[in-house]
Design a protein around this motif. Structure first.
Motif, mmCIF file in Angstrom:
data_model
loop_
_atom_site.group_PDB
_atom_site.id
_atom_site.type_symbol
_atom_site.label_atom_id
_atom_site.label_comp_id
_atom_site.label_asym_id
_atom_site.label_seq_id
_atom_site.Cartn_x
_atom_site.Cartn_y
_atom_site.Cartn_z
ATOM 1 N N LYS A 1 0.755 -1.196 -0.127
ATOM 2 C CA LYS A 1 -0.090 -0.032 0.042
ATOM 3 C C LYS A 1 0.700 1.212 -0.021
ATOM 4 O O LYS A 1 0.561 2.279 -0.475
ATOM 5 C CB LYS A 1 -0.869 -0.076 1.244
ATOM 6 C CG LYS A 1 -2.130 -1.003 1.283
ATOM 7 C CD LYS A 1 -3.109 -0.753 0.143
ATOM 8 C CE LYS A 1 -4.313 -1.683 0.266
ATOM 9 N NZ LYS A 1 -5.377 -1.400 -0.887
ATOM 10 N N LYS A 2 2.122 1.338 0.601
ATOM 11 C CA LYS A 2 2.928 2.529 0.881
ATOM 12 C C LYS A 2 4.138 2.342 -0.130
ATOM 13 O O LYS A 2 4.905 3.611 0.107
ATOM 14 C CB LYS A 2 2.717 2.891 2.252
ATOM 15 C CG LYS A 2 1.535 3.111 2.880
ATOM 16 C CD LYS A 2 1.622 3.612 4.279
ATOM 17 C CE LYS A 2 0.347 3.967 4.938
ATOM 18 N NZ LYS A 2 -0.259 5.138 4.484
ATOM 19 N N GLY A 3 4.425 1.314 -0.290
ATOM 20 C CA GLY A 3 5.923 0.941 -0.933
ATOM 21 C C GLY A 3 7.094 1.023 0.096
ATOM 22 O O GLY A 3 8.225 1.494 -0.513
ATOM 23 N N ILE A 4 6.851 0.647 1.227
ATOM 24 C CA ILE A 4 8.051 0.681 2.406
ATOM 25 C C ILE A 4 8.575 -0.750 2.124
ATOM 26 O O ILE A 4 8.005 -1.806 2.412
ATOM 27 C CB ILE A 4 7.636 1.052 3.718
ATOM 28 C CG1 ILE A 4 7.077 2.555 3.305
ATOM 29 C CG2 ILE A 4 8.538 0.837 4.410
ATOM 30 C CD1 ILE A 4 6.518 2.834 4.937
ATOM 31 N N GLU A 5 9.736 -0.919 1.755
ATOM 32 C CA GLU A 5 10.384 -2.448 1.961
ATOM 33 C C GLU A 5 10.563 -2.637 3.263
ATOM 34 O O GLU A 5 10.706 -1.819 4.197
ATOM 35 C CB GLU A 5 11.837 -2.479 1.128
ATOM 36 C CG GLU A 5 11.868 -2.103 -0.543
ATOM 37 C CD GLU A 5 13.191 -2.138 -1.113
ATOM 38 O OE1 GLU A 5 13.136 -2.744 -1.897
ATOM 39 O OE2 GLU A 5 13.822 -1.489 -0.557
ATOM 40 N N SER A 6 10.537 -3.939 3.427
ATOM 41 C CA SER A 6 10.732 -4.429 4.740
ATOM 42 C C SER A 6 11.546 -6.064 4.481
ATOM 43 O O SER A 6 11.055 -6.624 3.794
ATOM 44 C CB SER A 6 9.578 -4.645 5.624
ATOM 45 O OG SER A 6 8.708 -5.451 5.249
ATOM 46 N N VAL A 7 12.585 -6.364 5.490
ATOM 47 C CA VAL A 7 13.149 -7.483 5.538
ATOM 48 C C VAL A 7 12.694 -7.967 6.963
ATOM 49 O O VAL A 7 13.345 -7.326 7.819
ATOM 50 C CB VAL A 7 14.529 -7.412 5.182
ATOM 51 C CG1 VAL A 7 15.426 -8.642 5.217
ATOM 52 C CG2 VAL A 7 14.941 -6.577 4.008
ATOM 53 N N HIS A 8 12.256 -9.220 7.091
ATOM 54 C CA HIS A 8 11.841 -9.813 8.307
ATOM 55 C C HIS A 8 12.847 -10.894 8.660
ATOM 56 O O HIS A 8 12.765 -11.913 7.960
ATOM 57 C CB HIS A 8 10.459 -10.297 8.184
ATOM 58 C CG HIS A 8 9.398 -9.117 7.888
ATOM 59 N ND1 HIS A 8 8.626 -8.490 9.061
ATOM 60 C CD2 HIS A 8 9.148 -8.372 6.726
ATOM 61 C CE1 HIS A 8 7.824 -7.823 8.476
ATOM 62 N NE2 HIS A 8 8.278 -7.364 7.029
#
Length: 278
Positions: free
Chosen positions: A152-159
């Motif tokens: 929805k907001k284009g923020i990448e994340s690595v979990h």
């Protein structure tokens, strides 16, 4: 990078991340809810802040390129405590990141998001969630939150689904150990990989007895070097016979899989609190 933020800087894992992260940016802002964290590295500043306070998170993340989010209660606990720090706290980090235009969140997730899978089933990074505790449930929430904010907001994340980043002193750790050197390498790869989108990777060293599969996250370039097998003979000789009917021995989550919901999962784990000192 100009500015990098590390939450949970006062914790044991945070203590090993501070120096290498301070060398990757012009300014490292470390944060936690303790009064201070002692001596600081040359490019590091410390800000006391509550993860449950959205305005505080916005202030800490202002001007940052990325946030490495290791702050949370690191054990099973009562629901209201998990809700404040681990669930509302995660929302506040992602929402503050969105409002302040950060590119990426690197998040300390946990094996406890999938802790009820048996260790005899080698699981990859795309298996459905199967939490073992409220703590694990909060990790599921944050992983889904990261997916939502990417879509929805284009923020990448690595979990980073960390298995057990502690000294090898029990049979489970022969497969689940993540050395501190490999932890640092894992976080560095999560930061420097050019494009990540939303992704999940297991935080585990190159153990002979590893029970998870990272091949779908190979693009991150994480190549662990350490192996717990060097400890196998001593650990197994000192251990009681395995009980195949004990979820704590059979499941990925270890003792977290056998405790009552809301009660400590680490109480029986004999974790050595070997924080790094400057």
């Amino acid at each position: 990078m100009k500015k990098l933020v590390l939450t949970g800087a006062a914790g044991r894992l945070g203590s090993y991340l501070r120096e290498p992260l301070s060398q990757m940016c012009d300014r490292l802002v470390s944060t936690d809810w303790t009064e201070d964290i002692g001596k600081l590295y040359p490019s590091e500043t410390y800000v006391k802040a509550d993860l449950g306070d959205l305005e505080a998170m916005e202030a800490v993340l202002d001007g940052a390129d990325m946030v490495v989010h290791f702050g949370a209660i690191g054990d099973e606990a009562a629901w209201d405590k998990i809700l404040h720090s681990n669930i509302i706290g995660a929302y506040n980090v992602w929402e503050a990141a969105a409002r302040k235009g950060l590119r990426r969140v690197v998040y300390a997730s946990s094996i406890h998001a999938v802790g009820m899978y048996p260790k005899t089933q080698r699981i990859d990074t795309e298996v459905p969630h199967r939490p073992d505790t409220y703590y694990g449930l909060a990790k599921c929430f944050a992983e889904d939150l990261g997916s939502l904010y990417w879509d929805k907001k284009g923020i990448e994340s690595v979990h980073l689904r960390i298995l057990s980043a502690a000294q090898v002193n029990n049979p489970r750790a022969l497969g689940s150990w993540l050395s501190y050197d490999d932890l640092i390498h894992l976080v560095q790869q999560a930061i420097t990989t050019p494009i990540t989108g939303f992704c999940v990777i297991y935080g585990v060293s190159n153990n002979d007895r590893v029970t998870v599969d990272n091949h779908k996250a190979a693009f991150l370039g994480y190549r662990p070097k350490d192996n717990a097998e060097q400890c196998a003979e001593e650990v197994l000789a000192a251990a009681d016979p395995a009980d195949p009917h004990d979820p704590g021995q059979m499941c990925q989550g270890g003792p977290f899989a056998s405790v009552e919901i809301g009660f400590s999962g680490t109480a029986s784990m004999n974790i050595v609190q070997d924080k790094k000192e400057i």
